[in-house]
Write an enzyme that holds these catalytic residues in place. Structure first.
Site, PDB file in Angstrom:
ATOM      1  N   GLN A 156      28.629  30.796  34.678  1.00 27.84           N
ATOM      2  CA  GLN A 156      29.085  31.076  33.318  1.00 27.84           C
ATOM      3  C   GLN A 156      27.945  31.086  32.313  1.00 27.84           C
ATOM      4  O   GLN A 156      27.898  31.933  31.408  1.00 27.84           O
ATOM      5  CB  GLN A 156      30.133  30.033  32.898  1.00 27.84           C
ATOM      6  CG  GLN A 156      30.776  30.310  31.540  1.00 27.84           C
ATOM      7  CD  GLN A 156      31.901  29.322  31.234  1.00 27.84           C
ATOM      8  OE1 GLN A 156      32.259  28.494  32.061  1.00 27.84           O
ATOM      9  NE2 GLN A 156      32.448  29.423  30.043  1.00 27.84           N
ATOM     10  N   THR A 189      42.486  29.555  40.360  1.00 32.46           N
ATOM     11  CA  THR A 189      43.221  28.747  39.395  1.00 32.46           C
ATOM     12  C   THR A 189      44.388  28.139  40.159  1.00 32.46           C
ATOM     13  O   THR A 189      45.246  28.863  40.658  1.00 32.46           O
ATOM     14  CB  THR A 189      43.735  29.602  38.225  1.00 32.46           C
ATOM     15  OG1 THR A 189      42.625  30.195  37.543  1.00 32.46           O
ATOM     16  CG2 THR A 189      44.538  28.762  37.250  1.00 32.46           C
TER      17      THR A 189
END
Length: 416
Positions: free
Chosen positions: A238, A255
Site C-alpha cells: 500500500q 476480506t
C-alpha cells in the site's frame, strides 16, 4: 434492556451462547458434501430453512427462495417479509411452541455443518470512518497536528474494493506478493509482503436496492444486517502503490467475514449514537436518531500450534460515521446500490492503545513490537498466525453474537 427469550432448544438458553432466541442470525451451510442450504443459528443447532421450504412449512410470497442456499433472494423480498419471517421464527422456536415436534426434525448440529458465505457479495466498498484509527494512521505518516485530511470530518471516505476476494471465516489467507520499495531504494522489488496486517471492522449488508440518492433514515432501512469483517491489508504494498489513487492490490488479497448475518432487528435494543461532531455535518448526512450499535469487539492472535493472545478490545460505538451515513453518501452521485452489496466500516479503534484495531497502530508502524502471551513478539503477521475477530452485543443474561471471524495466514506463493 430486554431479557433472555427462552427456547425449546436448550442450548439457546444460556448466557454463553452467541445464538439465543433473541438473535436468530442467518447463514449458509452444508453437511458431508450435500447441497448448500440456508439456515438459522439457535444455540448449538442450525434450523434448516431450505428444508423447511421444501417441506412446504414456510409462507413466503415467492417460490424457491432458499433453493440456492443463500439469503440474497430472501433479502430481495423486502422489509415486510423480513419482519414477518423473524416473527415466525421467534414464535415457533420459543419455549412451549406447538411447532416444536415438526421443527425438531429440521435441526442440524452446528458441529456437523460446514459454514459458507451466507450471501453472494455483489459489490464491496470499504470505508475509513473510525476517527481514532484515522488519527493514529495520520500521526504515523504526517504531523499529528494535521493527522486528519481536511475532508475527513465532513465526509465518510471510502474506496471500491473487490467482491471476488470476500471469503467466509475459516478460509486460509495467502500472504500476497507485490511491488515493494524501501524509502532509500532506487527501484522497487517484487517480493512477499513483509508488513501484512489485519483490520477490525463491521460489515453492513444492503438488503434493498436504490436508484438515486437516499436519506440517512432510508439508508438505515435498506440495511439487512451486519457481520464481523477483517479487511486484510499489505501495508508495504500500500505504501508504494496508493499515490495518487488510493489502495489497490494491498487490499485485494482477502476480506474475511463472519458466517452469520445478525439482523438489524436483533441489534435494535443496542442502538447507540455517533460521537459529538467537531464540525457540523452537511444536512444530508445528519442522523435522525441513533444509528450505531453497542457491540463489544476483540481481536485474538494465535501463532501456529500455540494459544491465542487477545491483542485488542474495543466497541463499534466509537465509530465517527454510521453504516447508514456511509450508505447515504455512497448514493449521492446517483450510484445505485444492489441487494448483496457489502460496506466495510473502516478499522474500529478506540481511544487507548489496547483499543486499536490493527497491528499498524498496535505496533506503531513496527516501532513498538507486541509481546504475546507465548513470549513471542509481533510487529506484523507471520506465516501460520491465526487471527480471530469476535463481537457481541451484551443484554440482560444473554448476548447477540456473530460467531468467530477467523483466518490463518499461509506463506506467499513462490516467485518464478
Amino acid at each position: 434492556m430486554t431479557q433472555l427469550m427462552r427456547s425449546w432448544v436448550d442450548s439457546a438458553n444460556t448466557a454463553k451462547t452467541d445464538f439465543p432466541l433473541n438473535n436468530l442470525p442467518y447463514g449458509a451451510f452444508h453437511v458431508a458434501g450435500d447441497d448448500l442450504h440456508a439456515g438459522v443459528a439457535i444455540g448449538d443447532q442450525i434450523l434448516d430453512v431450505t428444508a423447511l421450504e421444501e417441506a412446504g412449512l414456510l409462507d413466503l410470497p415467492a417460490k424457491a427462495v432458499f433453493a440456492r442456499g443463500t439469503w440474497n433472494d430472501f433479502m430481495a423480498l423486502g422489509a415486510d417479509v423480513w419482519r414477518s419471517f423473524r416473527t415466525y421464527l421467534t414464535a415457533t422456536l420459543a419455549e412451549g411452541s406447538a411447532e416444536q415436534t415438526t421443527l425438531q426434525t429440521h435441526l442440524v448440529p452446528m458441529a456437523d455443518a460446514t459454514l459458507e458465505l451466507p450471501f453472494t457479495v455483489t459489490e464491496f466498498t470499504d470505508f475509513y470512518a473510525g476517527r481514532h484509527h484515522a488519527f493514529n494512521v495520520g500521526s504515523l505518516f504526517r504531523d499529528p497536528a494535521n493527522a486528519l485530511p481536511p475532508n475527513w470530518l465532513h465526509i465518510p471516505i471510502g474506496y471500491n474494493g473487490r467482491a471476488s476476494s470476500v471469503v467466509v471465516s475459516g478460509t486460509d489467507v495467502t500472504r500476497p506478493n507485490g511491488q515493494l520499495k524501501a524509502p532509500d531504494a532506487e527501484m522497487p522489488v517484487f517480493a512477499p509482503s513483509k508488513r501484512f496486517d489485519l483490520e477490525l471492522e463491521m460489515g453492513a449488508i444492503v438488503g434493498r436496492p436504490s436508484k438515486g440518492r437516499v436519506s440517512v433514515q432510508e439508508a438505515d432501512d435498506m440495511i439487512f444486517g451486519y457481520v464481523l469483517l477483517n479487511d486484510w491489508s499489505a501495508r508495504d504494498i500500500q505504501a508504494w502503490e496508493y499515490q495518487p489513487l488510493g489502495p489497490f492490490q494491498a487490499k485485494a488479497t482477502a476480506t474475511t467475514i463472519s458466517p452469520w448475518i445478525v439482523t438489524k432487528d436483533a441489534l435494535e435494543p443496542f442502538r447507540a449514537s455517533t460521537p459529538p461532531r467537531e464540525k457540523e455535518l452537511l444536512p444530508y448526512l445528519q442522523e435522525p436518531g441513533p444509528m450505531l450499535y453497542d457491540i463489544d469487539l476483540e481481536v485474538a492472535l494465535a501463532p501456529e500450534g500455540k494459544p491465542e493472545t487477545i491483542l485488542s478490545r474495543t466497541n463499534y460505538n466509537v465509530m465517527y460515521y454510521s453504516a447508514a451515513q456511509q450508505l447515504t453518501h455512497h448514493t449521492t452521485s446517483g450510484c445505485p446500490m444492489r441487494v448483496g452489496d457489502l460496506l466495510g466500516s473502516g478499522t474500529i479503534s478506540g481511544p487507548e492503545k489496547e483499543n486499536r484495531g490493527s497491528l499498524l497502530e498496535l505496533s506503531w508502524g513496527g516501532q513498538e513490537p507486541l509481546t504475546l502471551d507465548t513470549g513471542e513478539t509481533r510487529t506484523f503477521l507471520e506465516d501460520g498466525d491465526t487471527l480471530t475477530l469476535r463481537g457481541a452485543a451484551k443484554g440482560d443474561g444473554y448476548k447477540i453474537g456473530f460467531g468467530d471471524c477467523a483466518g490463518t495466514l499461509r506463506p506467499a506463493p513462490a516467485i518464478d
